[in-house]
Design a protein around this motif. Structure first.
Motif, mmCIF file in Angstrom:
data_model
loop_
_atom_site.group_PDB
_atom_site.id
_atom_site.type_symbol
_atom_site.label_atom_id
_atom_site.label_comp_id
_atom_site.label_asym_id
_atom_site.label_seq_id
_atom_site.Cartn_x
_atom_site.Cartn_y
_atom_site.Cartn_z
ATOM 1 N N ALA A 623 11.692 6.740 -12.153
ATOM 2 C CA ALA A 623 11.821 6.880 -13.599
ATOM 3 C C ALA A 623 11.259 5.685 -14.351
ATOM 4 O O ALA A 623 10.800 5.826 -15.492
ATOM 5 C CB ALA A 623 13.287 7.099 -13.970
ATOM 6 N N ASP A 624 11.286 4.505 -13.726
ATOM 7 C CA ASP A 624 10.776 3.304 -14.392
ATOM 8 C C ASP A 624 9.272 3.125 -14.216
ATOM 9 O O ASP A 624 8.703 2.127 -14.653
ATOM 10 C CB ASP A 624 11.514 2.058 -13.906
ATOM 11 N N HIS A 625 8.609 4.074 -13.544
ATOM 12 C CA HIS A 625 7.162 4.071 -13.325
ATOM 13 C C HIS A 625 6.697 2.976 -12.365
ATOM 14 O O HIS A 625 5.494 2.748 -12.231
ATOM 15 C CB HIS A 625 6.385 3.952 -14.646
ATOM 16 N N ASP A 626 7.626 2.308 -11.694
ATOM 17 C CA ASP A 626 7.241 1.238 -10.778
ATOM 18 C C ASP A 626 6.514 1.773 -9.545
ATOM 19 O O ASP A 626 5.637 1.101 -8.993
ATOM 20 C CB ASP A 626 8.475 0.450 -10.322
ATOM 21 N N VAL A 627 6.878 2.963 -9.113
ATOM 22 C CA VAL A 627 6.281 3.540 -7.913
ATOM 23 C C VAL A 627 5.449 4.748 -8.325
ATOM 24 O O VAL A 627 5.938 5.648 -9.018
ATOM 25 C CB VAL A 627 7.346 3.947 -6.884
ATOM 26 N N GLN A 628 4.194 4.757 -7.908
ATOM 27 C CA GLN A 628 3.268 5.803 -8.313
ATOM 28 C C GLN A 628 2.503 6.313 -7.096
ATOM 29 O O GLN A 628 2.352 5.607 -6.092
ATOM 30 C CB GLN A 628 2.282 5.278 -9.359
ATOM 31 N N SER A 629 2.007 7.538 -7.212
ATOM 32 C CA SER A 629 1.241 8.120 -6.118
ATOM 33 C C SER A 629 0.023 8.835 -6.671
ATOM 34 O O SER A 629 -0.008 9.244 -7.841
ATOM 35 C CB SER A 629 2.089 9.102 -5.303
ATOM 36 N N THR A 630 -0.988 8.997 -5.823
ATOM 37 C CA THR A 630 -2.174 9.769 -6.161
ATOM 38 C C THR A 630 -2.538 10.649 -4.982
ATOM 39 O O THR A 630 -2.142 10.399 -3.840
ATOM 40 C CB THR A 630 -3.372 8.872 -6.516
ATOM 41 N N ARG A 631 -3.325 11.677 -5.285
ATOM 42 C CA ARG A 631 -3.840 12.567 -4.232
ATOM 43 C C ARG A 631 -5.283 12.910 -4.563
ATOM 44 O O ARG A 631 -5.608 13.221 -5.709
ATOM 45 C CB ARG A 631 -2.989 13.829 -4.137
ATOM 46 N N PHE A 632 -6.129 12.870 -3.534
ATOM 47 C CA PHE A 632 -7.549 13.149 -3.697
ATOM 48 C C PHE A 632 -7.885 14.506 -3.086
ATOM 49 O O PHE A 632 -7.129 15.057 -2.279
ATOM 50 C CB PHE A 632 -8.379 12.040 -3.057
ATOM 51 N N ALA A 633 -9.046 15.030 -3.459
ATOM 52 C CA ALA A 633 -9.405 16.383 -3.060
ATOM 53 C C ALA A 633 -9.539 16.543 -1.557
ATOM 54 O O ALA A 633 -9.362 17.655 -1.038
ATOM 55 C CB ALA A 633 -10.711 16.788 -3.747
ATOM 56 N N ASP A 634 -9.836 15.457 -0.835
ATOM 57 C CA ASP A 634 -9.967 15.564 0.624
ATOM 58 C C ASP A 634 -8.617 15.492 1.329
ATOM 59 O O ASP A 634 -8.560 15.519 2.560
ATOM 60 C CB ASP A 634 -10.901 14.483 1.158
ATOM 61 N N GLY A 635 -7.528 15.387 0.569
ATOM 62 C CA GLY A 635 -6.191 15.308 1.143
ATOM 63 C C GLY A 635 -5.631 13.910 1.250
ATOM 64 O O GLY A 635 -4.451 13.736 1.608
ATOM 65 N N THR A 636 -6.433 12.884 0.965
ATOM 66 C CA THR A 636 -5.937 11.510 1.010
ATOM 67 C C THR A 636 -4.847 11.317 -0.033
ATOM 68 O O THR A 636 -4.994 11.721 -1.187
ATOM 69 C CB THR A 636 -7.072 10.502 0.752
ATOM 70 N N ARG A 637 -3.740 10.676 0.393
ATOM 71 C CA ARG A 637 -2.632 10.389 -0.509
ATOM 72 C C ARG A 637 -2.313 8.905 -0.477
ATOM 73 O O ARG A 637 -2.467 8.244 0.562
ATOM 74 C CB ARG A 637 -1.397 11.196 -0.120
ATOM 75 N N THR A 638 -1.874 8.387 -1.611
ATOM 76 C CA THR A 638 -1.466 6.992 -1.690
ATOM 77 C C THR A 638 -0.096 6.897 -2.353
ATOM 78 O O THR A 638 0.275 7.748 -3.167
ATOM 79 C CB THR A 638 -2.454 6.139 -2.512
ATOM 80 N N ILE A 639 0.633 5.859 -1.996
ATOM 81 C CA ILE A 639 1.853 5.474 -2.709
ATOM 82 C C ILE A 639 1.783 3.969 -2.922
ATOM 83 O O ILE A 639 1.496 3.221 -1.972
ATOM 84 C CB ILE A 639 3.130 5.841 -1.925
ATOM 85 N N VAL A 640 2.036 3.528 -4.146
ATOM 86 C CA VAL A 640 1.978 2.109 -4.505
ATOM 87 C C VAL A 640 3.274 1.727 -5.196
ATOM 88 O O VAL A 640 3.782 2.472 -6.041
ATOM 89 C CB VAL A 640 0.767 1.817 -5.421
ATOM 90 N N ASN A 641 3.797 0.557 -4.839
ATOM 91 C CA ASN A 641 4.992 0.023 -5.487
ATOM 92 C C ASN A 641 4.630 -1.193 -6.318
ATOM 93 O O ASN A 641 4.281 -2.239 -5.776
ATOM 94 C CB ASN A 641 6.046 -0.361 -4.439
ATOM 95 N N PHE A 642 4.697 -1.048 -7.637
ATOM 96 C CA PHE A 642 4.440 -2.181 -8.526
ATOM 97 C C PHE A 642 5.719 -2.965 -8.820
ATOM 98 O O PHE A 642 5.657 -4.045 -9.411
ATOM 99 C CB PHE A 642 3.848 -1.695 -9.852
ATOM 100 N N GLY A 643 6.874 -2.438 -8.444
ATOM 101 C CA GLY A 643 8.144 -3.053 -8.806
ATOM 102 C C GLY A 643 8.552 -4.195 -7.899
ATOM 103 O O GLY A 643 8.048 -4.349 -6.778
ATOM 104 N N GLU A 644 9.497 -4.990 -8.377
ATOM 105 C CA GLU A 644 9.977 -6.135 -7.610
ATOM 106 C C GLU A 644 10.848 -5.712 -6.433
ATOM 107 O O GLU A 644 10.921 -6.409 -5.417
ATOM 108 C CB GLU A 644 10.756 -7.077 -8.531
#
Length: 787
Positions: A623-644
């Motif tokens: 909810a605080d937007h600290d953790v975000q994810s993306t997905r690409f057309a080839d199926g690659t997925r990412t998760i990133v943590n910007f929070g402390e």
């Protein structure tokens, strides 16, 4: 003679008209649009939308049938809430209402006074809705083409009264999500000609419904962000204002409202991509590299300024930088060697800012006839351009009508003398549209835009990989990389002048006397993750490569704020983009090479894996937007943590504890993570022909070069290091394995005594400093070591 704007409907509008005509052939399941009216109430509807037009009050509302949400204008909401009495004066009513001609679609047209203050001439408005469509098209026009006007309001847009409503906009960056109730609101208007993409969106981040407002004729437009009061809440609502073209309203102006019942800004971005595809604006790399295979050199290449020497290139290659976009000029022989290494050579160029031609300078990139070739403004003065930091040199603005001719006078000679593979064009894609009133070379804003398209198209025609200073929607057709999209446009230091801040709170003032905003603005809007989203990448990721601005590069704040560099790396991983770094005396290659190499490996293998793939999704996982994810057309997925706070992420069945700015990315061509193991951050990167790991406190990089050759970059290690060559070269032949130590030029200096080699696993000796080894087997060992 350049045609006047009344004869040149902007290209984007013409293409859209063709696309809308094509919608006349609808799938069988599409319910036809119907139009009905009773008194002053007209209703336009299909199976997706119901549009109510209250002509007595001058209001329009839209029911999105799928979500059940009713979109209303500020005046209507104010009247309903009782805070403002409903307007009922004759000027507020819609007059002479009738059905639009069948040739223009299904809808209604009327006359109205839209302000401001009813001082502008009456306008003719048409509202059309095609069968099965969720697009509401609003066209604004005037009766007298030659009447002088200052500005004309479009219809009021629709309010989003939501606890978690945001404005989605690519405002000189990849994308922002501004809370609609933010105080103060960060922006008050957007120039239609300078919006990176000519659309904005309002959406509910919790429920996902929203709408986008696309300026189909964006050249002569402004979007104002006005305060409106709904149930005692002050919210932002957009208002389109149409600017004159050379002083008059010389063509119809068009807005497309696209309504989405779910999916939020991601779906709105996809809708714009669909729209852009119909206009021919989406040209993916899979098509571009057919025309210029050198574009593939961009994929996984850091964008590097400040050192174009062969010595630097060789050092970087030996250090493990497999690809690089390297800017600058050196002698032709050295440049050819850099090209042969596999790097992409490019050079800065600028056709906007000029000084006078004199005995020492002929017409070139930044010298031209002054005042004859300078933009003439409406007030009769010539337009100034770049002013140096010391205020000693004032450049003038070359009229864009001369851009291509100037490039034709410069580029062929440059390419004859130097084997450049790319070219970076400053300013042209970064500045706003403007008009030129010189009768010898008049330009409308639409024509000025086309000059930019023509310039980048010419550069591309020279078989160059083309770069630009900043992104704009018409650039990716011919440009291949764009600097600045990853930056948020709110630096607190003079980034354009390449002045590095020493501290976060160091104050700066522009040469014009305006004080720059403080660090808080940069931290929130420039690099802040809570209000950012990859809107540009959701549209153009597989068409153009994005990176940071050169004065806001990945390594630009190592003195003032070193923690920003790993955050930028995390953004690059999340968005699948490349870093920008410096190799001059102040850059990280010189001052902090470990940071340079860390940024390279953490971001560039990821980009190389997904460069050809569209970005199809972005989500906030917390909810605080600290953790975000993306997905690409080839199926690659990412998760990133910007929070402390460390975040436990699960991807592909595995769990990773991500520290601040930690990440995990898994796909067909990449598997990498920066995660905590036993409380310590460990980085692992696996890509075709590449492995990196710093588990155990020392760094080991394996790079495959050919079928029987591996380069090992081994960091300082107090004990011998075990290396598994099978990880990147299956069926490694242990019996014929040889090892050599390499010098700074990549030449063998001495054989290396290897530990027992079994099943492709060998042991390298302990070393106090970083060492580079060449490990070969079979045919790779055919060339003996020569001392």
């Amino acid at each position: 003679m350049i045609p006047q704007c009344m004869d040149q409907l902007p290209t984007i509008a013409l293409a859209t008209i063709v696309a809308l005509i094509a919608l006349a052939v609808q799938p069988a399941e599409a319910t036809p649009t119907t139009l009905s009216h009773e008194g002053g109430a007209w209703t336009l509807q299909n199976n997706k939308l119901k549009v109510d037009i209250d002509c007595n009050h001058g209001w329009v509302s839209v029911l999105d049938r799928a979500s059940g949400h009713v979109w209303q204008q500020p005046a209507a909401l104010a009247g309903i809430s009782g805070s403002i009495a409903p307007a009922a004066s004759p000027e507020d009513k819609f007059r002479n209402v009738e059905k639009v001609p069948a040739s223009k679609g299904s809808g209604v047209q009327f006359e109205a006074n839209l302000g401001p203050g009813h001082s502008t001439p009456p306008v003719q408005v048409s509202i059309t809705l095609e069968a099965g469509s969720t697009d509401l098209v609003v066209v604004t026009d005037v009766a007298a083409r030659d009447q002088k006007v200052s500005s004309v309001n479009g219809l009021e847009s629709f309010v989003l009264d939501s606890a978690n409503g945001v404005l989605a906009v690519a405002d000189y960056c990849d994308g922002h999500l501004y809370p609609l109730d933010a105080k103060p609101f960060p922006i008050r208007s957007s120039d239609g000609g300078r919006l990176d993409m000519p659309w904005i969106g309002l959406c509910d981040l919790d429920k996902g419904y929203g709408y986008s407002l696309t300026l189909d004729t964006s050249d002569d437009a402004t979007i104002n962000y006005n305060d409106c009061t709904v149930a005692a809440r002050t919210l932002i609502c957009p208002q389109v204002v149409w600017k004159p073209c050379m002083g008059t309203f010389n063509y119809p102006r068009r807005v497309i409202y696209h309504f989405a019942p779910a999916g939020g800004y991601v779906v709105l971005a996809h809708a714009y991509r669909d729209y852009a595809t119909k206009l021919g604006l989406i040209v993916p790399f899979t098509e571009k590299i057919k025309r210029n295979p050198n574009i593939a050199r961009l994929f996984g290449a850091p964008d590097v300024w400040g050192n174009a020497t062969l010595k630097f290139a060789r050092q970087a290659k030996l250090a493990g930088v497999d690809k690089m976009l390297i800017h600058g000029q050196t002698n032709a022989a050295d440049m050819q060697t850099i090209d042969d290494i596999g790097y992409l050579t490019s050079e800065y160029d600028n056709y906007d800012d000029i000084q006078p031609i004199d005995d020492a300078h002929k017409l070139d990139s930044n010298h031209d006839l002054i005042p004859d070739h300078v933009v003439l403004k409406a007030d009769g003065t010539r337009m100034t351009a770049w002013l140096t930091w010391d205020k000693k040199i004032q450049y003038m603005k070359r009229c864009p009508s001369f851009w291509v001719a100037s490039a034709q006078a410069v580029v062929p000679d440059v390419l004859k003398a130097h084997p450049f593979l790319g070219r970076f064009i400053d300013v042209a894609t970064a500045e706003a549209l403007y008009e030129c009133y010189d009768p010898a070379h008049p330009l409308t804003r639409a024509q000025k835009r086309q000059c930019g398209v023509d310039l980048s198209a010419y550069m591309s025609s020279q078989h160059l990989v083309v770069g630009g200073e900043h992104g704009i929607w018409w650039a990716p057709m011919h440009e291949d990389y764009i600097e600045g999209m990853m930056s948020g446009g709110h630096t607190s230091w003079p980034a354009g002048y390449l002045i590095r801040p020493k501290t976060k709170d160091e104050p700066f003032t522009w040469p014009s006397g305006q004080k720059l905003s403080g660090w808080d603005s940069y931290e929130q809007l420039g690099i802040g993750h809570k209000w950012r989203a990859p809107l540009w990448e959701l549209v153009f990721h597989d068409c153009v490569v994005s990176t940071w601005y050169w004065g806001d590069s990945s390594d630009y704040l190592l003195t003032a704020a070193p923690e920003i560099t790993p955050k930028k790396d995390a953004y690059n991983v999340l968005y699948g983009t490349i870093p920008l770094m410096w190799a001059n005396k102040e850059g990280s290659w010189t001052t902090a090479r470990d940071v340079f190499l860390r940024t390279y490996r953490n971001t560039c293998k990821m980009h190389q894996a997904v460069a050809l793939s569209a970005l199809v999704d972005h989500q906030f996982l917390t909810a605080d937007h600290d953790v975000q994810s993306t997905r690409f057309a080839d199926g690659t997925r990412t998760i990133v943590n910007f929070g402390e706070t460390p975040y436990r992420a699960t991807l592909d069945g595995l769990t990773y504890l991500l520290p601040q700015n930690g990440w995990v990315a898994i796909g067909p061509k990449i598997r990498q993570s920066l995660a905590l193991e036993d409380g310590k951050p460990v980085t692992t990167i696996e890509a075709p022909g590449y492995r990196f790991n710093d588990h155990g406190g020392f760094e080991t990089t394996l790079r495959q070069e050919g079928t029987d050759r591996v380069i090992v970059n081994q960091g300082p290690a107090a004990t011998p290091v075990r290396v598994d060559l099978n990880a990147i070269q299956p069926n490694w032949d242990a019996k014929t394995t040889l090892g050599y130590l390499l010098d700074e030029n990549g030449q063998r200096t001495s054989p290396v005594t290897l530990g027992p080699v079994r099943h492709g696993t060998l042991v390298l000796p302990a070393a106090a400093e970083t060492q580079v080894y060449e490990i070969v087997c079979r045919s790779g060992g055919a060339t003996p070591f020569l001392p």
